[in-house]
Design an enzyme around this catalytic site. Structure first.
Site, PDB file in Angstrom:
ATOM      1  N   SER A 166     -74.756  32.615 -10.581  1.00 17.64           N
ATOM      2  CA  SER A 166     -73.529  33.397 -10.759  1.00 17.64           C
ATOM      3  C   SER A 166     -72.834  33.023 -12.062  1.00 17.64           C
ATOM      4  CB  SER A 166     -72.579  33.183  -9.581  1.00 17.64           C
ATOM      5  OG  SER A 166     -72.429  31.802  -9.295  1.00 17.64           O
ATOM      6  N   ASP A 186     -79.403  26.291  -8.610  1.00 17.58           N
ATOM      7  CA  ASP A 186     -80.124  27.544  -8.388  1.00 17.58           C
ATOM      8  C   ASP A 186     -81.397  27.605  -9.229  1.00 17.58           C
ATOM      9  OD1 ASP A 186     -79.551  29.565  -6.583  1.00 17.58           O
ATOM     10  OD2 ASP A 186     -77.852  30.335  -7.727  1.00 17.58           O
ATOM     11  N   GLU A 189     -75.926  36.161   2.882  1.00 21.33           N
ATOM     12  CA  GLU A 189     -74.965  36.902   2.052  1.00 21.33           C
ATOM     13  C   GLU A 189     -74.908  38.370   2.446  1.00 21.33           C
ATOM     14  OE1 GLU A 189     -73.684  37.733  -2.594  1.00 21.33           O
ATOM     15  OE2 GLU A 189     -75.251  36.290  -2.147  1.00 21.33           O
TER      16      GLU A 189
END
Length: 316
Positions: A96, A134, A233
């Site tokens: 992100s 990530d 999510e």
């Protein structure tokens, strides 16, 4: 994970399959905790104190005692130190960063170099939190060997304690090899934002019987492959609750209702630094964009009016 313009893009199903063609590895086992690093069932994850970092065994112990815990993203040492001092037990160096830190339109362009540099900064800025890095788009889709190479880099060069990758069934081989190699893995299913091009947007996942059953299969596949936790999510709350009850590893919700074992937000969304519209699931706990703007304008006014620097700010 999703931020106002942030969503990660994942591979097509064909790209996610193993390129090796090798026989599937044996079922992974969780290594025994070394002496002096055993989970303390009497200590909570959030706000607890200790002389060592939180580990995946502490996360497992929290699931056993029914403790919920928070997770935030972080991309730099200073912000990470604030969250660490606040007692946040798990920090995600998420891709992100592409949207909220590096200025990309999506997370797809984020590279291993960028993730590694910023993850190392987060590790340096913290003392207690478990840091999860990530694996960006293109760093694990070729198969288990590529995934191991990428994850090893994050472990060795950045010093993270675990990695995260998207996919359940389609990434099971990657998860299994990483865990067998001693690298803890957090899985990510539901809306896998690296798949933005395949999804054609960011729709809620798991609606309808077939989609719901696939999500449950993905959650089970991630657990069976050895993942220590799984992010859900943009999943209907009832489905996320069912997944949480069915797993012995914790679920981390983002837009997945209150029944998950943990909750995660992109920190710039949480703190009100994001501009424009934020997703429905985001709760803003501060308005940092407004606060920083006011501070910048006050500084500019002082400079223009020759009131800064004042005599107390000068040297003679």
């Amino acid at each position: 994970m999703t931020t106002h313009a942030s969503h990660q893009a994942a591979p097509t199903a064909s790209a996610a399959t193993s390129a090796s063609g090798a026989a599937a590895p044996t079922a992974p086992t969780v290594p025994a905790a070394p002496t002096g690093n055993k989970p303390d069932s009497g200590k909570s994850l959030y706000g607890g104190k200790g002389s060592r970092r939180i580990t995946v065994r502490d996360i497992a112990a929290a699931k056993e005692r029914g403790e919920k815990w928070p997770m935030l993203t972080a991309y730099d040492a200073m912000t990470a130190s604030v969250f660490d001092e606040a007692g946040i037990p798990v920090l995600l160096v998420g891709d992100s960063m592409g949207n909220c830190h590096l200025g990309y339109e999506s997370t797809v362009p984020v590279t291993m170099d960028e993730i590694t540099i910023l993850a190392a900064a987060v590790v340096r800025g913290t003392k207690r939190a478990l840091i999860v890095g990530d694996l960006p788009f293109g760093a694990y889709q070729e198969g288990p060997v590529q995934a191991l190479r990428s994850a090893t880099r994050l472990i060795k060069e950045a010093g993270v304690g675990a990695v995260k990758l998207e996919g359940g069934e389609r990434s099971a081989d990657q998860i299994e090899l990483l865990v067998r190699s001693g690298i803890p893995v957090m899985a990510h299913i539901g809306l896998t934002p690296q798949s933005v091009n395949a999804f054609g947007g960011y729709p809620v996942q798991g609606r309808g019987e077939e989609a719901a059953q696939q999500l449950l299969r993905d959650a089970k596949a991630a657990q069976d492959a050895g993942a220590f936790a799984v992010v859900l999510e943009l999943v209907p709350a009832e489905l996320a609750a069912e997944a949480t009850r069915s797993l012995h590893i914790p679920t981390v919700g983002i837009g997945a209702g209150v029944e998950c074992d943990a909750q995660v937000l992109v920190w710039t969304d949480m703190a009100g630094l994001t501009s424009g519209r934020v997703p429905r699931f985001v709760k803003q706990y501060a308005q940092l964009r407004e606060t920083l703007g006011e501070a910048a304008r006050a500084f500019a006014d002082d400079v223009i009016g020759s009131t800064y620097p004042a005599p107390e700010h000068a040297f003679h």
